[in-house]
Scaffold this motif. Sequence first.
Motif, PDB file in Angstrom:
ATOM      1  N   UNK A  50       0.403   6.895   4.179  1.00 54.36           N
ATOM      2  CA  UNK A  50       0.210   6.989   2.739  1.00 54.36           C
ATOM      3  C   UNK A  50       1.019   8.149   2.175  1.00 54.36           C
ATOM      4  N   UNK A  51       2.169   7.867   1.556  1.00 51.16           N
ATOM      5  CA  UNK A  51       3.008   8.951   1.032  1.00 51.16           C
ATOM      6  C   UNK A  51       2.572   9.414  -0.349  1.00 51.16           C
ATOM      7  N   UNK A  52       1.554   8.754  -0.904  1.00 51.97           N
ATOM      8  CA  UNK A  52       1.216   9.006  -2.300  1.00 51.97           C
ATOM      9  C   UNK A  52       0.163  10.101  -2.423  1.00 51.97           C
ATOM     10  N   UNK A  53       0.264  10.855  -3.530  1.00 50.61           N
ATOM     11  CA  UNK A  53      -0.823  11.776  -3.860  1.00 50.61           C
ATOM     12  C   UNK A  53      -2.083  10.927  -4.025  1.00 50.61           C
ATOM     13  N   UNK A  54      -1.937   9.838  -4.764  1.00 56.86           N
ATOM     14  CA  UNK A  54      -2.921   8.759  -4.765  1.00 56.86           C
ATOM     15  C   UNK A  54      -2.257   7.544  -5.391  1.00 56.86           C
ATOM     16  N   UNK A  55      -2.891   6.421  -5.235  1.00 58.14           N
ATOM     17  CA  UNK A  55      -2.359   5.214  -5.846  1.00 58.14           C
ATOM     18  C   UNK A  55      -3.309   4.767  -6.937  1.00 58.14           C
ATOM     19  N   UNK A  56      -2.735   4.112  -7.932  1.00 57.50           N
ATOM     20  CA  UNK A  56      -3.574   3.530  -8.973  1.00 57.50           C
ATOM     21  C   UNK A  56      -3.471   2.021  -8.858  1.00 57.50           C
TER      22      UNK A  56
END
Lengths: 175, 149
Positions: free
Chosen positions: A114-120
């Motif tokens: 997971x490269x994301x700070x977070x996903x929406x």
Amino acid sequence: MRRFLLPLIVFVVLVGFLAVGLRLNPREVPSPFIGKPAPAFTLSQLHQADAQFSPQDMRGQVWLLNVWASWCVSCRQEHPVLVELSRHKVAPIIGLDYKDDRDPAKAWLAEHGDPYRFSIWDRDGKVGIDYGVYGVPETFVIDKAGVVRMKHVGPLTQTVVSQKIIPLVKELNGA
Amino acid sequence: MRKLIAAALLTLGCAFAVAGEAQRVSEDPVLEAKVQSLAEVLRCLVCQNQNLADSHADLAIDLKNQVRDMLRQGRSEKEVIDYMVERYGDFVLYRPPLKTTTWLLWGGPFLLLGGGMGGLFYFLRRRKELAEAPLDDQQRTAAARLLQG
């Protein structure tokens, strides 16, 4: 000799046109968003359904919005590049999970990293339409004032990241 | 008999296929006609040589639904088109607008036509000149000799 001259010129011009045409990428449609404010929206996060996100929250930061989906084949190709990019902490990457279901999307991130700070989570793709998304994956670079500075359609490659995105983010952060 | 059954099954299959396509259409025929007419001038960005009306790509269906929703909310056709252009650029229009960046697209065919007409005119005139060059006396006697055998 002269009677061959005209056909030869026509031929050379035609070859020139075709050669240029072959190099163009018809999928790269110039985005009308460059230099315009990123469209506003509010969506819930993929992992925390009760946490909301809106681009307004990222004011003051240069950030990347990466549109992805667990059903998207070329996202797999792009993913290692994103994971690598997130390790360098160049800019926060927010994922927009486009027309996807929560469970497969979470499983996909668990499997591939997971490269994301977070996903929406954009279940019905409405935000995708607002951002003119037509081919997942797509990546937007958004500056501190919330203006879209760059859009990349299709999988990110190491070359695009190191030659376009990183210099652009550095420039935007410096300014 | 087997062929007959196969044909019957195929026909049935077609009927289902048509039934499947008619999803998510509102009951209002006037609205639907408007959606259809707009879908014909908007390009599907996934399969770029098709308009939204002809395309069955997911995005095309979403965009058609978007057009329908917007019209239902009472937005004008121009507003819908502007909305699409704002997001996808002029490329979404099947008839690109006449601008400095598109003049060659619009003018190109006429340039080619003009060039072709010019070339044809030049060619025909030169041929006429060649054909009408009068024979001199020497050629005339040579021709007469040939004709007499």
